[in-house]
Design a protein around this motif. Sequence first.
Motif, PDB file in Angstrom:
ATOM      1  N   ARG A 118     -13.765  -1.313  -2.093  1.00  0.00           N
ATOM      2  CA  ARG A 118     -15.118  -0.756  -1.897  1.00  0.00           C
ATOM      3  C   ARG A 118     -15.114   0.760  -2.050  1.00  0.00           C
ATOM      4  O   ARG A 118     -16.012   1.347  -2.642  1.00  0.00           O
ATOM      5  N   ALA A 119     -14.055   1.378  -1.470  1.00  0.00           N
ATOM      6  CA  ALA A 119     -13.965   2.836  -1.545  1.00  0.00           C
ATOM      7  C   ALA A 119     -13.822   3.293  -2.995  1.00  0.00           C
ATOM      8  O   ALA A 119     -14.452   4.264  -3.419  1.00  0.00           O
TER       9      ALA A 119
ATOM     10  N   ALA B  31      -8.474   3.489   6.650  1.00  0.00           N
ATOM     11  CA  ALA B  31      -8.471   2.030   6.705  1.00  0.00           C
ATOM     12  C   ALA B  31      -7.156   1.506   7.282  1.00  0.00           C
ATOM     13  O   ALA B  31      -6.107   2.116   7.097  1.00  0.00           O
ATOM     14  N   GLN B  32      -7.252   0.421   7.973  1.00  0.00           N
ATOM     15  CA  GLN B  32      -6.057  -0.165   8.586  1.00  0.00           C
ATOM     16  C   GLN B  32      -5.287  -1.007   7.571  1.00  0.00           C
ATOM     17  O   GLN B  32      -5.865  -1.827   6.883  1.00  0.00           O
TER      18      GLN B  32
ATOM     19  N   ASP C 293      -9.723  -5.143   0.532  1.00  0.00           N
ATOM     20  CA  ASP C 293     -11.164  -5.243   0.366  1.00  0.00           C
ATOM     21  C   ASP C 293     -11.851  -3.894   0.593  1.00  0.00           C
ATOM     22  O   ASP C 293     -12.665  -3.447  -0.213  1.00  0.00           O
ATOM     23  N   SER C 294     -11.470  -3.214   1.693  1.00  0.00           N
ATOM     24  CA  SER C 294     -12.141  -1.930   1.967  1.00  0.00           C
ATOM     25  C   SER C 294     -11.687  -0.866   0.973  1.00  0.00           C
ATOM     26  O   SER C 294     -12.471  -0.002   0.587  1.00  0.00           O
ATOM     27  N   ALA C 295     -10.439  -0.943   0.537  1.00  0.00           N
ATOM     28  CA  ALA C 295      -9.973   0.019  -0.472  1.00  0.00           C
ATOM     29  C   ALA C 295     -10.755  -0.169  -1.771  1.00  0.00           C
ATOM     30  O   ALA C 295     -11.139   0.800  -2.424  1.00  0.00           O
TER      31      ALA C 295
ATOM     32  N   GLN D 115     -11.317   7.738   3.092  1.00  0.00           N
ATOM     33  CA  GLN D 115     -11.620   6.355   3.427  1.00  0.00           C
ATOM     34  C   GLN D 115     -10.371   5.465   3.359  1.00  0.00           C
ATOM     35  O   GLN D 115     -10.140   4.634   4.221  1.00  0.00           O
ATOM     36  N   LEU D 116      -9.570   5.695   2.329  1.00  0.00           N
ATOM     37  CA  LEU D 116      -8.336   4.910   2.196  1.00  0.00           C
ATOM     38  C   LEU D 116      -7.396   5.210   3.353  1.00  0.00           C
ATOM     39  O   LEU D 116      -6.714   4.339   3.885  1.00  0.00           O
TER      40      LEU D 116
ATOM     41  N   ASP E 222      -8.119  -7.497   4.315  1.00  0.00           N
ATOM     42  CA  ASP E 222      -9.214  -6.595   4.679  1.00  0.00           C
ATOM     43  C   ASP E 222      -9.005  -5.177   4.148  1.00  0.00           C
ATOM     44  O   ASP E 222      -9.939  -4.513   3.725  1.00  0.00           O
ATOM     45  N   TRP E 223      -7.727  -4.746   4.196  1.00  0.00           N
ATOM     46  CA  TRP E 223      -7.448  -3.399   3.706  1.00  0.00           C
ATOM     47  C   TRP E 223      -7.752  -3.316   2.215  1.00  0.00           C
ATOM     48  O   TRP E 223      -8.399  -2.381   1.748  1.00  0.00           O
TER      49      TRP E 223
END
Length: 397
Positions: free
Chosen positions: A366-367, A395-396, A362-364, A391-392, A359-360
Amino acid sequence: MLNRWRARRPLPKGDCDTLEFVAFPSSFSEFLGNAAVVENLRAAIATGRLPHSLVIAGARGSGKYTLALMLAMAQECEVQPREHSSDGRELAGFCGRCRNCTRILESADLEARVDGAIAAREEMRETDKKDTRVLVQTHPDVLIIPPDPPQLMIKLGQIRAVIDRAQYLPTEAAAKVFIITASSFMKEAANSLLKLLEEPPPHVHLILLTENPGELLPTIRSRCAFARLGALPPDEIAELLATRRPEWSRTDRELIGRLSDGAAGRAMAFNLQEYTAARADALTLLAGLQRTNDHSALFRVTETYRSGAEGQIKTAALLRALASLLEDVLMLQSGASDRVRNIDRRKDLERMAQIVSFDWVDSAMRAVDAAHTGMRRNLLRSLSLDALALQLESAQL
Ligand SMILES: [Zn+2]
């Protein structure tokens, strides 16, 4: 190879859609990869059936613009030399020397042409500037429509110019060809284009280039024929580099074969030194994030990236390196380790893949993507880096 453009200008190194320009092929046989797609289009031209609306889809550096220009030349060439495919079909070519070919070829260095058009607009009076859209035209029947700055989108004024000119018959060649070099349309521009696609005049060919066909309205997609330029396998690119870039070491060629995402044009213009410098920063940044309470590294890195055009190029390179590393981590986590691109940093990547969550990553990613888009839309500022950092950070792992 027709090398004169290359001699006149340094290789493009910016993060723009024209990166694929290296040297213009003197015939279709010099177009790298995707032979079947190219043959089908040549056969269509030979029988007078080039689609009136064609989307050429492919990654940055896959040769979309080069191919579009070659198709325009084959369509308009006074000689139109023919060859035969292995299955006996007639294939259209271009001579590269007639009045039509040479003038179309003048648009080969798209970046220089666009710069010229933008500079000309800058010199206008304010009132005229507003109504002037960036267009590239080196042949009276071939018009090239690049994304219009500063938003870097295809605008209504540009599509209006296309519609207006499409009403007239070609004056010096067989057809009118319009090449739209990006698929990021302003809403009204897309709607307006749709009207033209519904009933294209018989002498008009519209070629739309896109890295991401999903960005196009479904109603536009459904009215177009598609040609997809697929990625070349890394070893095919490394092989190509062995003949075109023999001065590069074998290890470098193999690495670039992986880093260039299957795009031959990108591979040939790859600046490994610049990339490894950016990647070193990207790794520092990612390592800093993995150590709790050490986010200062991130800000130290981004702090030096702020100002001027150089900062802009460095920032784009950093974002590309970050994306490439994160994708590799994702590959490792999903068991596709053979698809890792940064093979020379495999150990670092494997360590990271064990620490951070899916998940991390993935969100990184996106960022990073959002920061990239932000930069492309607003070329003079790199504030999006701040947003990325925040954002980074939040994120968890
Ligand atoms: Zn010709």
